[in-house]
Design a protein around this motif. Structure first.
Motif, PDB file in Angstrom:
ATOM      1  N   ARG A  24      -0.686  -0.766   3.200  1.00  0.00           N
ATOM      2  CA  ARG A  24       0.034  -1.732   4.030  1.00  0.00           C
ATOM      3  C   ARG A  24      -0.416  -3.114   3.583  1.00  0.00           C
ATOM      4  NH1 ARG A  24      -1.073  -1.693  10.164  1.00  0.00           N
ATOM      5  NH2 ARG A  24      -0.368   0.456   9.990  1.00  0.00           N
ATOM      6  N   GLY A  25       0.453  -3.800   2.869  1.00  0.00           N
ATOM      7  CA  GLY A  25       0.071  -5.090   2.304  1.00  0.00           C
ATOM      8  C   GLY A  25      -1.026  -4.902   1.270  1.00  0.00           C
ATOM      9  N   SER A  26      -2.106  -5.660   1.412  1.00  0.00           N
ATOM     10  CA  SER A  26      -3.206  -5.547   0.454  1.00  0.00           C
ATOM     11  C   SER A  26      -4.289  -4.578   0.926  1.00  0.00           C
ATOM     12  CB  SER A  26      -3.816  -6.935   0.203  1.00  0.00           C
ATOM     13  OG  SER A  26      -4.306  -7.468   1.414  1.00  0.00           O
ATOM     14  N   PHE A  27      -4.013  -3.812   1.979  1.00  0.00           N
ATOM     15  CA  PHE A  27      -4.992  -2.868   2.511  1.00  0.00           C
ATOM     16  C   PHE A  27      -4.518  -1.430   2.372  1.00  0.00           C
ATOM     17  CE2 PHE A  27      -6.076  -6.791   4.558  1.00  0.00           C
ATOM     18  CZ  PHE A  27      -7.456  -6.769   4.591  1.00  0.00           C
ATOM     19  N   CYS A  28      -5.477  -0.521   2.233  1.00  0.00           N
ATOM     20  CA  CYS A  28      -5.215   0.919   2.200  1.00  0.00           C
ATOM     21  C   CYS A  28      -5.883   1.546   3.415  1.00  0.00           C
ATOM     22  CB  CYS A  28      -5.801   1.549   0.938  1.00  0.00           C
ATOM     23  SG  CYS A  28      -4.987   1.026  -0.564  1.00  0.00           S
ATOM     24  N   PHE A  29      -5.223   2.528   4.003  1.00  0.00           N
ATOM     25  CA  PHE A  29      -5.738   3.232   5.163  1.00  0.00           C
ATOM     26  C   PHE A  29      -5.767   4.722   4.869  1.00  0.00           C
ATOM     27  CE2 PHE A  29      -3.770  -0.603   6.681  1.00  0.00           C
ATOM     28  CZ  PHE A  29      -4.611  -1.054   7.671  1.00  0.00           C
ATOM     29  N   ALA A  38      -9.364   5.861   9.111  1.00  0.00           N
ATOM     30  CA  ALA A  38     -10.459   5.003   8.663  1.00  0.00           C
ATOM     31  C   ALA A  38     -10.022   3.548   8.757  1.00  0.00           C
ATOM     32  CB  ALA A  38     -10.830   5.350   7.222  1.00  0.00           C
ATOM     33  N   PRO A  39     -10.979   2.640   8.747  1.00  0.00           N
ATOM     34  CA  PRO A  39     -10.611   1.223   8.747  1.00  0.00           C
ATOM     35  C   PRO A  39      -9.875   0.846   7.465  1.00  0.00           C
ATOM     36  CG  PRO A  39     -12.967   1.486   8.365  1.00  0.00           C
ATOM     37  CD  PRO A  39     -12.412   2.848   8.687  1.00  0.00           C
ATOM     38  N   GLY A  40      -9.094  -0.223   7.539  1.00  0.00           N
ATOM     39  CA  GLY A  40      -8.381  -0.696   6.363  1.00  0.00           C
ATOM     40  C   GLY A  40      -9.352  -1.125   5.274  1.00  0.00           C
ATOM     41  N   ARG A  41      -9.037  -0.796   4.052  1.00  0.00           N
ATOM     42  CA  ARG A  41      -9.882  -1.133   2.900  1.00  0.00           C
ATOM     43  C   ARG A  41      -9.047  -1.849   1.854  1.00  0.00           C
ATOM     44  NH1 ARG A  41     -15.132   0.201   4.447  1.00  0.00           N
ATOM     45  NH2 ARG A  41     -15.152   2.288   5.312  1.00  0.00           N
ATOM     46  N   ARG A  42      -9.626  -2.790   1.169  1.00  0.00           N
ATOM     47  CA  ARG A  42      -8.946  -3.419   0.034  1.00  0.00           C
ATOM     48  C   ARG A  42      -9.036  -2.534  -1.206  1.00  0.00           C
ATOM     49  NH1 ARG A  42      -7.162  -8.623   0.544  1.00  0.00           N
ATOM     50  NH2 ARG A  42      -7.893  -9.704   2.390  1.00  0.00           N
ATOM     51  N   SER A  43     -10.022  -1.667  -1.234  1.00  0.00           N
ATOM     52  CA  SER A  43     -10.238  -0.780  -2.366  1.00  0.00           C
ATOM     53  C   SER A  43      -9.568   0.570  -2.121  1.00  0.00           C
ATOM     54  CB  SER A  43     -11.743  -0.578  -2.581  1.00  0.00           C
ATOM     55  OG  SER A  43     -11.982   0.487  -3.458  1.00  0.00           O
ATOM     56  N   ARG A  44      -8.627   0.936  -2.994  1.00  0.00           N
ATOM     57  CA  ARG A  44      -7.994   2.258  -2.878  1.00  0.00           C
ATOM     58  C   ARG A  44      -9.032   3.366  -3.035  1.00  0.00           C
ATOM     59  NH1 ARG A  44      -4.347  -0.402  -6.267  1.00  0.00           N
ATOM     60  NH2 ARG A  44      -2.409  -0.916  -5.217  1.00  0.00           N
ATOM     61  N   ASP A  45      -9.969   3.150  -3.969  1.00  0.00           N
ATOM     62  CA  ASP A  45     -11.017   4.155  -4.199  1.00  0.00           C
ATOM     63  C   ASP A  45     -11.850   4.378  -2.945  1.00  0.00           C
ATOM     64  OD1 ASP A  45     -10.265   4.645  -6.802  1.00  0.00           O
ATOM     65  OD2 ASP A  45     -11.707   3.216  -7.653  1.00  0.00           O
ATOM     66  N   ARG A  49     -12.242   7.752  -0.791  1.00  0.00           N
ATOM     67  CA  ARG A  49     -13.574   8.294  -0.512  1.00  0.00           C
ATOM     68  C   ARG A  49     -13.745   8.541   0.996  1.00  0.00           C
ATOM     69  NH1 ARG A  49     -17.545   5.123  -3.758  1.00  0.00           N
ATOM     70  NH2 ARG A  49     -16.415   3.542  -2.646  1.00  0.00           N
ATOM     71  N   ASP A  50     -13.244   7.621   1.836  1.00  0.00           N
ATOM     72  CA  ASP A  50     -13.274   7.822   3.290  1.00  0.00           C
ATOM     73  C   ASP A  50     -12.564   9.121   3.653  1.00  0.00           C
ATOM     74  OD1 ASP A  50     -14.590   5.405   3.721  1.00  0.00           O
ATOM     75  OD2 ASP A  50     -12.745   4.322   4.246  1.00  0.00           O
ATOM     76  N   ALA A  51     -11.386   9.331   3.074  1.00  0.00           N
ATOM     77  CA  ALA A  51     -10.613  10.548   3.360  1.00  0.00           C
ATOM     78  C   ALA A  51     -11.358  11.791   2.880  1.00  0.00           C
ATOM     79  CB  ALA A  51      -9.236  10.473   2.694  1.00  0.00           C
ATOM     80  N   GLY A  52     -11.926  11.719   1.690  1.00  0.00           N
ATOM     81  CA  GLY A  52     -12.673  12.847   1.149  1.00  0.00           C
ATOM     82  C   GLY A  52     -13.886  13.194   1.998  1.00  0.00           C
TER      83      GLY A  52
END
Length: 66
Positions: A24-29, A38-45, A49-52
């Motif tokens: 969503r925009g510059s963030f990944c959830f 998980a909280p929004g992250r700028r890093s896709r990786d 990792r949060d999901a994993g």
């Protein structure tokens, strides 16, 4: 800052965990079919990792990531 999870139409909590990473925009959830997010992250990786990590905590088998 918005603390609500990303809107996902047609999803319901499930006993099986299935995680996805959405942008969503510059963030990944990272979100899961069980309702976890998980909280929004700028890093896709980092979002992956949060999901994993979530799946590893709750899955009997190997994590299933989309």
């Amino acid at each position: 800052m918005n603390s609500e999870p990303p809107a996902r139409v047609g999803t319901a909590p499930s006993a099986a965990h299935r995680a996805v990473v959405e942008e969503r925009g510059s963030f990944c959830f990272a979100t899961c079919s069980c309702g976890w997010f998980a909280p929004g992250r700028r890093s896709r990786d980092r979002a992956r990792r949060d999901a994993g990590e979530h799946l590893a905590e709750h899955a009997a088998g190997p994590p299933e990531l989309d």
